[in-house]
Scaffold this motif. Structure first.
Motif, mmCIF file in Angstrom:
data_model
loop_
_atom_site.group_PDB
_atom_site.id
_atom_site.type_symbol
_atom_site.label_atom_id
_atom_site.label_comp_id
_atom_site.label_asym_id
_atom_site.label_seq_id
_atom_site.Cartn_x
_atom_site.Cartn_y
_atom_site.Cartn_z
ATOM 1 N N THR A 55 0.813 -1.216 0.000
ATOM 2 C CA THR A 55 0.000 0.000 0.000
ATOM 3 C C THR A 55 0.844 1.261 0.000
ATOM 4 O O THR A 55 0.442 2.280 -0.565
ATOM 5 C CB THR A 55 -0.926 0.015 1.235
ATOM 6 N N PHE A 56 2.038 1.198 0.602
ATOM 7 C CA PHE A 56 2.859 2.395 0.770
ATOM 8 C C PHE A 56 4.269 2.211 0.188
ATOM 9 O O PHE A 56 5.267 2.388 0.891
ATOM 10 C CB PHE A 56 2.958 2.759 2.255
ATOM 11 N N GLY A 90 -4.438 -0.045 6.160
ATOM 12 C CA GLY A 90 -3.608 1.151 6.278
ATOM 13 C C GLY A 90 -4.376 2.450 6.394
ATOM 14 O O GLY A 90 -3.776 3.529 6.308
ATOM 15 N N THR A 91 -5.695 2.367 6.635
ATOM 16 C CA THR A 91 -6.522 3.577 6.639
ATOM 17 C C THR A 91 -6.007 4.630 7.615
ATOM 18 O O THR A 91 -5.955 5.817 7.296
ATOM 19 C CB THR A 91 -7.974 3.218 6.988
ATOM 20 N N THR A 121 -0.393 9.923 3.574
ATOM 21 C CA THR A 121 -1.756 10.373 3.250
ATOM 22 C C THR A 121 -2.029 10.238 1.766
ATOM 23 O O THR A 121 -3.100 9.756 1.340
ATOM 24 C CB THR A 121 -1.944 11.832 3.691
ATOM 25 N N ARG A 124 -2.310 6.472 0.616
ATOM 26 C CA ARG A 124 -3.576 5.865 1.019
ATOM 27 C C ARG A 124 -4.715 6.362 0.136
ATOM 28 O O ARG A 124 -5.597 5.592 -0.250
ATOM 29 C CB ARG A 124 -3.865 6.166 2.491
ATOM 30 N N CYS A 127 -4.784 4.531 -3.142
ATOM 31 C CA CYS A 127 -5.373 3.200 -2.978
ATOM 32 C C CYS A 127 -6.896 3.272 -2.929
ATOM 33 O O CYS A 127 -7.595 2.489 -3.581
ATOM 34 C CB CYS A 127 -4.813 2.560 -1.709
ATOM 35 N N GLU A 128 -7.426 4.230 -2.177
ATOM 36 C CA GLU A 128 -8.873 4.348 -2.021
ATOM 37 C C GLU A 128 -9.551 4.763 -3.321
ATOM 38 O O GLU A 128 -10.648 4.285 -3.642
ATOM 39 C CB GLU A 128 -9.182 5.333 -0.903
#
Length: 249
Positions: A55-56, A90-91, A121, A124, A127-128
């Motif tokens: 994710t990061f 990871g939210t 930030t 994430r 990803c969203e």
């Protein structure tokens, strides 16, 4: 001990890193019970860590593997996964980094920490937007083809221009802290690809107005400042970017 009680015990033991008395519960054969329980706990954390790395990737590249893993494991320990899917894992990572950042001092204005928080930030949000709703199935000329903000539209205001790290990463350049500069971004998914647009403060205010009060209110603001011709040019630009979709009636 009932099956449900055993399951609850095992889950708590895994969350605790295997640091519980396993002698009475884990039938370990020749392997010591605590060691067998540790395999479950270690494997669980490794799977979550892999998810955080995926994710990061920009933040991992900026921090280095060892430091990123330390931050990620600290976050996982403080915020155990409560969802049936790892998509939400990871939210709260950026919020956790902000809450646990080193105290500011006169000698250090915290710019490095702010950069890392902004990068987390941003990643994430990428990803969203990618996994969220989009407009790929909108039918041109159909009933739902009226002008509207992209369903995936997301606005960010960050302390650093961290979107530039995407280009650096894709070209194999190192990702390093950069000077702080308030940066407004608009993200949207176009044809299953996330586009990132740097927007100026006026555009950010207009899109915020659109998302809060509706398209008509935002367009009225544009017309008031730029007139009908300016509004038409603005609409064309935002549609090319993919931030607005559909046809104007």
């Amino acid at each position: 001990m009932s099956l449900s009680a055993q399951q609850a015990w095992l889950w708590q033991a895994i969350l605790a890193g295997g640091a519980q008395d396993a002698d009475a519960t884990v039938h370990a054969g020749t392997l010591p019970p605590q060691a067998r329980l540790g395999i479950y706990a270690g494997g669980y954390r490794l799977r979550l860590l892999e998810c955080m790395r995926a994710t990061f990737p920009l933040l991992q590249a900026a921090l280095g593997d060892r430091l990123f893993d330390a931050f990620a494991l600290d976050y996982i320990a403080a915020h155990p996964s409560r969802s049936h899917t790892l998509h939400a894992l990871g939210t709260g990572f950026a919020t956790h980094l902000a809450a646990t950042r080193p105290a500011r001092s006169d000698a250090d204005d915290g710019d490095w920490a702010d950069f890392m928080i902004a990068l987390a930030t941003f990643e994430r949000a990428l990803c969203e937007v990618y996994d969220g709703p989009g407009d790929e199935h909108r039918e041109e000329g159909g009933e739902d083809d009226t002008l509207a903000p992209a369903r995936s539209l997301r606005l960010l205001t960050l302390s650093h221009p961290v979107h530039e790290c995407l280009r650096r990463h894709h070209t194999g350049q190192p990702i390093e802290a950069m000077p702080a500069r308030t940066t407004h971004l608009a993200l949207a998914r176009v044809a299953y690809r996330v586009v990132v647009e740097a927007i100026n403060p006026v555009e950010h205010a207009i899109f915020t107005r659109i998302l809060q009060d509706g398209l008509a209110a935002g367009l009225a603001d544009v017309r008031a400042g730029a007139g009908d011709e300016g509004l038409a040019l603005w609409l064309q630009r935002q549609q090319r970017r993919g931030l607005l979709v559909g046809r104007r009636g």
